[in-house]
Design a protein around this motif. Structure first.
Motif, short mmCIF file in Angstrom:
data_model
loop_
_atom_site.label_atom_id
_atom_site.label_comp_id
_atom_site.label_asym_id
_atom_site.label_seq_id
_atom_site.Cartn_x
_atom_site.Cartn_y
_atom_site.Cartn_z
N THR A 1 7.22 93.35 -16.90
CA THR A 1 8.46 92.74 -17.39
C THR A 1 9.35 93.70 -18.17
OG1 THR A 1 7.29 91.94 -19.30
CG2 THR A 1 7.51 90.43 -17.45
N LYS A 2 8.81 94.82 -18.57
CA LYS A 2 9.65 95.76 -19.31
C LYS A 2 10.40 96.66 -18.32
CE LYS A 2 6.42 97.16 -22.29
NZ LYS A 2 5.81 97.90 -23.41
N ARG B 1 5.92 95.15 -29.43
CA ARG B 1 6.79 96.21 -29.92
C ARG B 1 7.86 95.58 -30.80
NH1 ARG B 1 11.19 99.26 -27.73
NH2 ARG B 1 11.29 97.79 -26.03
N ILE C 1 -12.56 88.36 -16.16
CA ILE C 1 -11.59 89.46 -16.20
C ILE C 1 -12.01 90.51 -17.22
CG2 ILE C 1 -9.18 90.06 -16.67
CD1 ILE C 1 -8.46 87.21 -15.68
N LYS D 1 1.65 85.87 -22.88
CA LYS D 1 0.34 85.74 -22.24
C LYS D 1 -0.43 84.62 -22.91
CE LYS D 1 -0.31 90.50 -20.65
NZ LYS D 1 -1.11 91.75 -20.76
N VAL E 1 5.25 90.42 -23.82
CA VAL E 1 5.14 89.65 -22.60
C VAL E 1 4.28 88.44 -22.92
CG1 VAL E 1 4.29 89.64 -20.23
CG2 VAL E 1 5.28 91.72 -21.19
N ILE F 1 -5.30 84.75 -17.13
CA ILE F 1 -4.24 85.16 -18.05
C ILE F 1 -2.93 84.65 -17.45
CG2 ILE F 1 -3.09 87.10 -19.19
CD1 ILE F 1 -5.65 88.77 -18.62
N ALA G 1 5.58 82.92 -15.60
CA ALA G 1 5.87 82.53 -14.22
C ALA G 1 4.98 81.39 -13.73
CB ALA G 1 5.73 83.74 -13.30
N ARG H 1 2.24 100.47 -19.99
CA ARG H 1 1.71 101.56 -20.82
C ARG H 1 0.96 102.58 -19.98
NH1 ARG H 1 1.99 100.75 -26.17
NH2 ARG H 1 0.43 102.36 -26.52
N TYR I 1 5.25 90.96 -12.71
CA TYR I 1 4.52 90.86 -13.98
C TYR I 1 4.76 92.08 -14.86
CZ TYR I 1 2.33 87.25 -11.19
OH TYR I 1 2.13 86.14 -10.38
N ASP J 1 0.59 93.68 -25.48
CA ASP J 1 1.43 94.76 -25.99
C ASP J 1 2.56 94.16 -26.82
OD1 ASP J 1 2.18 97.44 -26.25
OD2 ASP J 1 3.64 97.24 -24.64
N PRO K 1 -1.27 89.85 -14.40
CA PRO K 1 -1.50 89.78 -15.85
C PRO K 1 -2.89 90.29 -16.24
CG PRO K 1 -0.39 87.81 -15.10
CD PRO K 1 -0.77 88.57 -13.86
N GLY K 2 -2.91 91.41 -16.94
CA GLY K 2 -4.17 91.97 -17.41
C GLY K 2 -5.00 92.65 -16.34
N ARG K 3 -4.51 92.71 -15.14
CA ARG K 3 -5.28 93.25 -14.01
C ARG K 3 -4.40 94.12 -13.11
NH1 ARG K 3 -6.49 87.28 -12.58
NH2 ARG K 3 -4.80 87.19 -14.08
N ASP L 1 0.75 95.88 -16.22
CA ASP L 1 1.75 94.86 -16.58
C ASP L 1 2.45 95.18 -17.89
OD1 ASP L 1 -0.56 94.33 -18.07
OD2 ASP L 1 -0.31 92.16 -17.99
N ASP L 2 1.78 95.89 -18.79
CA ASP L 2 2.42 96.24 -20.07
C ASP L 2 3.17 97.57 -19.98
OD1 ASP L 2 0.35 98.06 -19.95
OD2 ASP L 2 -0.75 97.24 -21.68
N PRO M 1 5.89 84.97 -7.75
CA PRO M 1 5.05 84.19 -8.66
C PRO M 1 5.44 82.73 -8.73
CG PRO M 1 6.51 85.64 -9.91
CD PRO M 1 6.66 86.00 -8.46
N ALA N 1 12.68 104.50 -24.59
CA ALA N 1 12.92 103.26 -25.33
C ALA N 1 11.86 102.19 -25.07
CB ALA N 1 14.30 102.72 -24.99
N LEU N 2 11.13 102.32 -23.98
CA LEU N 2 10.13 101.30 -23.67
C LEU N 2 8.98 101.29 -24.65
CD1 LEU N 2 9.82 101.55 -19.80
CD2 LEU N 2 11.02 99.82 -21.13
#
Lengths: 430, 221
Positions: free
Chosen positions: A39-40, B167, B44, B186, B184, B199, B203, A103, A37, B165, A152-154, A100-101, A204, A426-427
């Protein structure tokens, strides 16, 4: 007692223990081993290696810290220490995981069970500590947050121990990305389950979560020399893996995998449907794959080094095409490459001594660059001259590992170099 | 077509069919989802609020929109071409809509929301073009709201709250400089109380998983 003597005693004790046991730690490292999850991924040149570093009393401020090292060969500061963020306490810094992001980087300690959240997006060269989560034991009863696996989100957090008896029976906790606790899930203790935990890995497409098993606080915080002399303590190591229905977070099947199965890696190759793990004490590779009826099975498929010498495989790193596997064995400081062309029968095709003690191994997405660190646990690392603490970088041309640079974590007054994650400007740059 | 889709959908929900059939172009689901009601969808995070614009440019509070029903909310931008991104979300919504329409307990309890995260390009007019026939009012149908925002500033708290997120980059290989919003995928399942309960990523975003979750939410709100 000299380091050499301590380790001789340890080897003797281990070789006398037949059925159970193991120590070891390792981690889910590198660019080919992140949660699906996240993905970057960095598919070009990485700029940074973040090293989650155990504090050492009398070394710098003695606290755990997140260290940034410049690893871009085109940079003027290539191979140099760029930054170190102290968390102001020492908590047996261990493993990390991206949200997941990508960050934020969550990094935890096995002693006080704190989880530190670092912002790595605002300035990837200089991560900033933005939050510390300290409620896992209160919310779940679990101790020792180990693996951080993005959903995702967690964030799914695998613990190693529990607050009641500090043994190895434990569970998983789920937090949202803001750091709020959501739910807890105990590891199974029935139907063959030993209740232990270690690593997490998700397929997944199959809705399948695999978990592995290690040991509890009373063992991992105790000097290793004492543990191996204590027959009862040596029985308290994990011997199972569990396949979970990820969506329902319910165990589906428990596999007997003796000898503390640690890191789990799914093949990333499209169409592949298997994962591999290394059992530390028995020094074996195990394949987890469906049989002809579609039933998931765990199968021993290879031996790592000479098990009689207790090489102690600690971390593994799979190539992005699923064709190769790096294995670090702590005791002999050796980095090994296994050909996974046939995952049913991996073959060790390359070995190189890369340190007096080696733990984590991470590779770039293209497999051309490898990074190795040295520390296992504060009380388990070797002593004296064997207690090297470093980040070492290598290049790999398919035939030979060639040293690229090294950062001496003792000389730099940083501490014990443990888990790594890769970073890139770059991310997050616009 | 709608009748056939509904029959297939009901069969699917009863566990008699492996997947939603018809002309649905969503990728096959490679696992059998857990049965409805046998698992828990935890809260969540609280879904964020913010001002959004409908296809006529009228402002609404997002929280008021989502409070009406169980909401399946997809974040998209209309010029996205990543097949595993926004187009997948649209395909899944397209597959969901006839099922929801044909199932009374769902038709009256669920809505779809497609929200753009590219307010600079995706004006209400652009969203109307993107929505096409999907935006036409249908008394017997399931509400499907196509929303955008006035500005990036208005959008930001919504994205932050949902943890999406974004970009901006240049699309590789495209002639000239084509802006691409790297993200991504979602899709969010939001309950009536305003909590995100699932979420979905590419996949496991599939009509079957979403329908299972909706029914699970209806059993245990």
């Amino acid at each position: 007692m000299t380091s050499r003597r301590i380790w001789r005693d340890i080897l003797v004790a281990l070789s006398m223990l037949v059925a159970c046991a193991v120590w070891i730690d390792a981690a889910g490292a590198d660019e080919t081993c992140n949660s699906p999850y996240v993905t970057k991924l960095i598919k070009g040149q990485e700029d940074y290696v973040y090293v989650w570093t155990l504090g050492v009393d009398g070394m710098g401020d003695g606290s755990d810290k997140l260290v940034t090292v410049d690893v871009n060969p085109k940079s003027k500061t290539y191979g140099k220490l760029l930054n170190a963020v102290s968390v102001g306490s020492r908590d047996e810094a261990h493993h990390m995981g991206f949200t997941d992001d990508r960050r934020y980087l969550w990094a935890g300690g096995l002693a006080e069970s704190k989880i530190h959240v670092f912002d790595i997006a605002t300035d990837p060269a200089k991560p900033k500590l933005v939050k510390t989560i300290g409620d896992m034991a209160d919310k779940t009863g679990y101790l020792g947050p180990h693996t951080y696996y993005a959903l995702p989100g967690r964030m799914l957090v695998q613990a190693l121990s529990n607050a009641k008896d500090k043994g190895g029976v434990t569970g998983m906790a789920v937090y949202n990305n803001k750091g709020d606790f959501i739910a807890a899930y105990p590891m199974p203790t029935e139907g063959g389950g030993d209740g232990y935990g270690y690593d997490l890995a998700v397929n997944p497409k199959k809705n399948l979560l695999l978990t592995s098993s290690f040991t509890g606080y009373t063992n991992y915080m105790r000097p290793l020399g004492d543990v191996v002399k204590d027959a009862e303590a040596m029985k308290r190591f994990g011997n199972t893996m569990v396949a979970w229905d990820l969506k329902a977070m319910k165990p589906k099947k428990i596999f007997a995998v003796p000898g503390a199965p640690l890191e789990i890696r799914w093949s990333l190759k499209t169409g592949d449907n298997w994962a591999i793990t290394a059992a530390a004490l028995t020094s074996k590779l195990w394949l987890i794959k469906p049989d002809s009826r579609g039933e998931w099975q765990a199968k021993e498929v290879a031996t790592i080094g000479d098990p009689a010498k207790i090489p102690l495989p600690v971390d593994i790193s799979i190539t992005r095409d699923g064709k190769g596997l790096w294995v670090n064995t702590f005791m002999d400081g050796t980095t090994r490459y296994f050909d996974l062309g046939n995952p049913e029968a991996p073959k060790e095709t390359y070995t190189k001594v890369t340190g007096k003690q080696v733990n984590m191994i991470s590779q770039s997405w293209d497999g051309k660059r490898l990074y190795i660190t040295s520390s296992l646990l504060a009380n388990w690392d070797k002593a004296g001259a064997d207690n090297e603490q470093f980040l070492r970088a290598f290049t790999w041309d398919g035939k030979e590992l060639k040293p690229a640079f090294e950062v001496d974590f003792t000389k730099e007054q940083l501490g014990r170099a443990h888990h790594m994650k890769l970073g890139a400007r770059a991310l997050t740059s616009p | 077509m709608r009748r056939a889709a509904a029959v297939l959908a009901l069969a699917c929900l009863a566990g008699a069919a492996p997947a939603l059939g018809h002309e649905d172009s969503t990728p096959p689901l490679e696992f059998e989802p857990p049965a409805v009601g046998t698992y828990t969808l935890h809260r969540i995070v609280a879904a964020p609020d913010g001002e959004v614009l409908d296809l006529d440019g009228h402002p609404h509070r997002l929280r008021r929109v989502t409070a009406e029903r169980i909401t399946v909310l997809g974040l998209i931008y209309t010029t996205c071409v990543d097949p595993d991104g926004c187009p997948l979300a649209l395909r899944v919504f397209d597959a969901l809509e006839p099922v929801l329409r044909a199932t009374p307990r769902l038709r009256n309890a669920v809505q779809l929301v497609t929200l753009s995260f590219d307010p600079e390009h995706d004006t209400p007019a652009a969203m109307r073009g993107y929505a096409g026939r999907r935006a036409r009012p249908d008394p017997g149908g399931v509400p499907w709201h196509f929303l955008t925002t006035r500005s990036v500033r208005a959008l930001s708290p919504i994205l932050d709250g949902l943890g999406q997120d974004i970009r901006s980059t240049a699309r590789a290989g495209a002639p000239g400089r084509v802006r691409e919003l790297s993200h991504v995928l979602k899709v969010f399942l939001i309950d009536r109380a305003g909590f995100v309960r699932e979420i979905y990523s590419s996949a496991f975003l599939h009509p079957r998983t979403v329908l299972n979750d909706i029914d699970t939410l209806l059993l245990a709100p």
